[in-house]
Design an enzyme around this catalytic site. Structure first.
Site, PDB file in Angstrom:
ATOM      1  N   GLU A   1       0.809  -1.220   0.000  1.00  0.00           N
ATOM      2  CA  GLU A   1       0.000   0.000   0.000  1.00  0.00           C
ATOM      3  C   GLU A   1       0.846   1.277   0.000  1.00  0.00           C
ATOM      4  OE1 GLU A   1      -0.468  -2.576   1.953  1.00  0.00           O
ATOM      5  OE2 GLU A   1      -2.562  -3.220   1.808  1.00  0.00           O
TER       6      GLU A   1
ATOM      7  N   PHE B   1     -10.960  -7.524  14.003  1.00  0.00           N
ATOM      8  CA  PHE B   1      -9.906  -7.963  13.100  1.00  0.00           C
ATOM      9  C   PHE B   1      -9.613  -6.863  12.077  1.00  0.00           C
ATOM     10  CE2 PHE B   1      -8.682 -10.124   9.067  1.00  0.00           C
ATOM     11  CZ  PHE B   1      -7.428 -10.555   9.483  1.00  0.00           C
ATOM     12  N   GLN B   2      -8.348  -6.529  11.938  1.00  0.00           N
ATOM     13  CA  GLN B   2      -7.883  -5.478  11.031  1.00  0.00           C
ATOM     14  C   GLN B   2      -8.540  -4.121  11.293  1.00  0.00           C
ATOM     15  OE1 GLN B   2      -7.978  -7.036   6.952  1.00  0.00           O
ATOM     16  NE2 GLN B   2      -5.861  -7.763   7.222  1.00  0.00           N
TER      17      GLN B   2
ATOM     18  N   LYS C   1     -17.238  -0.802   6.327  1.00  0.00           N
ATOM     19  CA  LYS C   1     -17.711  -1.781   5.342  1.00  0.00           C
ATOM     20  C   LYS C   1     -19.224  -1.729   5.169  1.00  0.00           C
ATOM     21  CE  LYS C   1     -16.905  -6.631   4.190  1.00  0.00           C
ATOM     22  NZ  LYS C   1     -16.271  -7.894   4.633  1.00  0.00           N
TER      23      LYS C   1
ATOM     24  N   MET D   1      24.494   8.224   1.768  1.00  0.00           N
ATOM     25  CA  MET D   1      24.470   9.510   2.465  1.00  0.00           C
ATOM     26  C   MET D   1      24.747   9.328   3.955  1.00  0.00           C
ATOM     27  SD  MET D   1      24.312  12.724   2.082  1.00  0.00           S
ATOM     28  CE  MET D   1      23.398  13.418   0.698  1.00  0.00           C
TER      29      MET D   1
END
Lengths: 568, 201
Positions: A50, A112-113, A162, A471
């Site tokens: 993502e 969940f999630q 949802k 760097m």
């Protein structure tokens, strides 16, 4: 027609002119994907992580000037967006992220999630929404796009449970206008502020323009050039302002600051007026604030009033859209030649040739960047992450066009270059897009080579491979007694074989004489290509103004190798 | 002008009643390093809008930054720094004082002197309600402290700009200012507050 929340999102995105969404589905956002499959005008590009969705949307937005769009599911899908949101927030890039959330009844129960993504993203978004009612979806999307692209642009996140996506159907209504009583993006400046700025310009003998990202965001590059030419004022571009004026323009004095051209930093130091246009006096530009432009008055034009006096106190702050401000200013500014001052900056340029590339038996990363510049005639879009490769790309590429350098500036996010280049190429398919990476950053996001392959996104990936976090290694060398702890990458993969494993061309270059041929071959090969440039491992970026110091502490060139310089 | 400490500034914000608006404001103050000495929240005269009164501790630079960052929040409709204005500022406090049969009358005398009210009487304690400027509450607290303070609850400052004598409503945080928008407020930008310095990052 009655629609679900998910369908309303799709319809709303079409109304906003969206053509591409970068995303990766999961449980909570699936109803949206269920609707999206019925909207072929909304091209969905499936990423592998993502973070790439957010950064690709960001690259798309910077390349096109339009709002980039990405989507993710709840919980880990949403949190993976966070670094990309930070990059967009720090560099004022308009993106809209749509995330799924667990059903309303499950919110707050550690489902969940489940994660509080609106809470998590407060500091890295311009605004965000948790939409708890299907009737609020269309207004939220309209507002989100308006907020993202106006004023000082930035990312906006919309989190939708949802059961709001897939619950009640309602009649779709697209609002005529947004209702935001607390949001007024500035337009034309207050005439008194513009007049005060013009007076300072007309009195100045040694003025410089410091052009930032605001010039590009406001699409004010023509006005910038007109102002600079009318009063003959040298233009210095910040890292994110590169492209605001062609590097070929005689008044373009390059980039200032920590790794900027010495003559640009010195010109600011000697100036009597700094005209800051859409830049924010970042510490990488100013160095020690008390020593920044000590003899100069400051004009600060910005669309965001929180920038005034934040780091540098402005003698003449001007609040307004930059394009509108420059249009107001130009007629008030008197024609001038600033002959002595221009001559002095020419002398600075001659005496401090910051872009010399010395001769070397080992391939130098600067040579690679210079060659990519020559082979693309300075007309490609260059996308970088953060670090040495970014600075060499900023220094040694001859940018001719606006929005031709896309780089992770304020956030300094390694790995940005891989997905952001995908977004840039999708947004500007007619342009050659080179992603310039270090071997460190490339390995942070290389999983999204698969996205390039799957969608045949024709990005050319150049890895300036020095087998280390270059760097960081440079700082260890300069400031930490050469203790190269945890910066050497001894387990790098064979990047050519890696490219081949993805089914694309991989080319390795170890000698200067092979650089041009490899670049040409990459550009002649259709589809994504990876070129592994194995470069000198302990090459450092010069000039360097150490953090917290001033132009007077600048290291212009390597001490031991200070002789034998030659223009490349 | 109110007898405010140089380090304290009163800021009033009119905000939209939306979920999370307090989190946005509090989060902003925390991450930008602004200190809130007190914060009072309540309904305003306009439906859907609440009014917040902050007392912010810090120098001119800090308070300027805090004010502008507040204005930048989408849900914040209007911000006013009223530290330099002629304002009515009040705070309410409830103080539970330990009492004994022998000192109760002495306590009541002090309470009367401050025009405070006794709102609850227990066998071993009194609850005192007082309203006023912070200094008055501080003074009452100090006088009651020798008797034993069992509990103290203060609301934090609420403040309002006084009306002009001509009868015109002068509170520029109201509906008139809302219609004018915020640009008027930011056109005059203060010059001269210097930012703090920090080591290189």
């Amino acid at each position: 027609m009655e629609m679900t929340g998910a369908e309303i999102i799709c319809e709303s995105l079409l109304r906003e002119g969206v053509d591409t969404i970068f995303g990766l589905p999961g449980g909570a956002v699936l109803p949206f994907y269920g609707a999206l499959s019925g909207y072929p005008k909304l091209r969905h590009i499936l990423v592998r992580h993502e973070q790439a969705a957010a950064m690709a949307a960001d690259g798309y937005a910077r390349a096109t000037g339009k709002v980039g769009v990405c989507s993710a599911t709840s919980g880990p899908g949403a949190t993976n967006l966070v670094t990309g949101l930070m990059a967009a927030q720090m560099d004022s890039v308009p993106i809209v992220c749509i995330t799924g959330q667990v059903p309303r009844a499950a919110i707050g129960r550690d489902a969940f999630q489940e994660t509080d993504i609106t809470g998590i993203t407060l500091p890295v978004t311009k605004h965000n929404y948790l939409v708890m009612d299907v009737r609020d979806i269309a207004p939220a999307i309209k507002e989100a796009f308006y907020i993202a692209r106006t004023g000082r642009p930035g990312p906006v996140l919309i989190d939708v449970p949802k059961d709001v996506l897939a619950g009640d159907k309602i009649e779709f209504e697209w609002p005529d206008e947004v209702d935001l009583p607390g949001y007024f993006p500035p337009g034309a400046p207050d005439p008194r502020q513009a007049r005060a700025a013009a007076d300072l310009i007309n009195r100045a003998e040694r003025p410089v323009i410091l052009a930032g990202h605001g010039v590009l965001i406001s699409r004010a590059w023509n006005e910038l050039q007109e102002l600079a030419e009318k009063a003959q004022i040298p233009v210095i571009t910040t890292l994110l302002g590169i492209g605001a004026m062609s590097t070929e323009h005689v008044l373009n004095l390059g980039m200032p600051g920590m790794h900027g051209m010495a003559y640009a930093s010195l010109a600011i130091d000697r100036s009597d007026l700094v005209i800051c246009l859409g830049a924010r006096f970042d510490d990488r530009v100013t160095g020690r604030l008390s020593d920044f432009a000590p003899g100069a008055k400051i004009i600060h034009v910005d669309v965001d009033p929180t920038e005034f006096n934040k780091n540098v106190v402005a003698d003449a702050p001007v609040l307004g859209d930059l394009k509108a401000t420059l249009r107001a200013l130009i007629p008030m500014v008197e024609s001038n030649v600033h002959l002595d001052w221009i001559k002095e900056t020419d002398t600075l340029r001659a005496e401090h040739p910051s872009l010399f590339i010395r001769k070397s038996d080992v391939l130098l990363p600067q040579q690679v960047m210079k060659q990519i510049s020559d082979e693309t005639n300075g007309e490609a879009i260059i996308v970088t992450g953060v670090g040495q490769h970014q600075m060499w790309a900023a220094q040694h590429y001859g940018y001719k066009e606006p929005n031709s350098l896309i780089t992770s500036g304020g956030s300094g996010a390694m790995g940005y270059e891989v997905p952001a280049a995908l977004g840039a190429k999708v947004g500007r398919p007619e342009k050659t897009v080179w992603s310039i990476a270090g071997d460190g950053g490339f390995q942070m996001t290389l999983c999204d080579l698969a996205t390039a392959v799957e969608n045949n996104i024709d990005v050319k990936y150049a890895i300036l491979n020095n087998g280390s976090l270059g760097m960081v290694r440079q700082w260890q060398d300069f400031f930490y007694d050469k203790d190269f702890f945890a910066t050497i990458y001894s387990g790098n993969p064979d990047f050519v074989k890696l490219a081949e494993a993805y089914g694309i061309r991989g080319i390795r270059v170890t000698k200067e004489e092979d650089v041009a041929g490899a670049i040409q071959e990459a550009m002649e090969t259709p589809g994504p290509v990876v070129v592994d440039f194995v470069v000198k491992e302990d090459e450092f970026v010069y000039p360097m103004i150490p953090a917290g110091e001033s132009v007077h502490e600048m290291l212009e060139e390597p001490e031991a190798e200070g002789v034998g310089f030659e223009r490349a | 002008m109110n007898a405010l400490s140089r380090e304290q500034h009163t800021i009033i914000a009119l905000v939209q009643d939306r979920p999370g608006v307090l989190t946005r404001v509090a989060g902003l103050f925390r991450r930008r390093g602004f200190n809130i000495a007190s914060l009072a929240v309540g309904a305003s005269e306009q439906k859907g809008l609440s009014r917040l009164t902050f007392v912010v501790t810090g120098d001119q630079y800090t308070v300027e930054q805090a004010t502008r960052h507040l204005e930048k929040l989408i849900d914040v409709v209007k911000v006013s720094n009223i530290s330099e204005e002629d304002v009515v500022a009040r705070e309410l406090a409830l103080i539970k004082v330990r009492t004994t049969p022998t000192n109760r009358s002495e306590i009541l005398e002090i309470i009367n002197l401050f025009r405070a009210k006794v709102v609850d009487v227990g066998t071993l304690s009194l609850v005192v309600e007082t309203t006023g400027e912070e200094e008055k509450i501080d003074a009452l607290y100090d006088l009651l402290r020798p008797f034993g303070i069992l509990e103290l609850m203060r609301t934090g400052r609420v403040a309002m700009v006084r009306g002009k004598t001509g009868g015109r409503v002068s509170d520029d945080v109201g509906a008139d200012a809302l219609i004018m928008g915020r640009n008027g407020a930011t056109a005059e930008l203060a010059v001269g507050s210097a930012p703090g310095h920090y080591e290189g990052v």
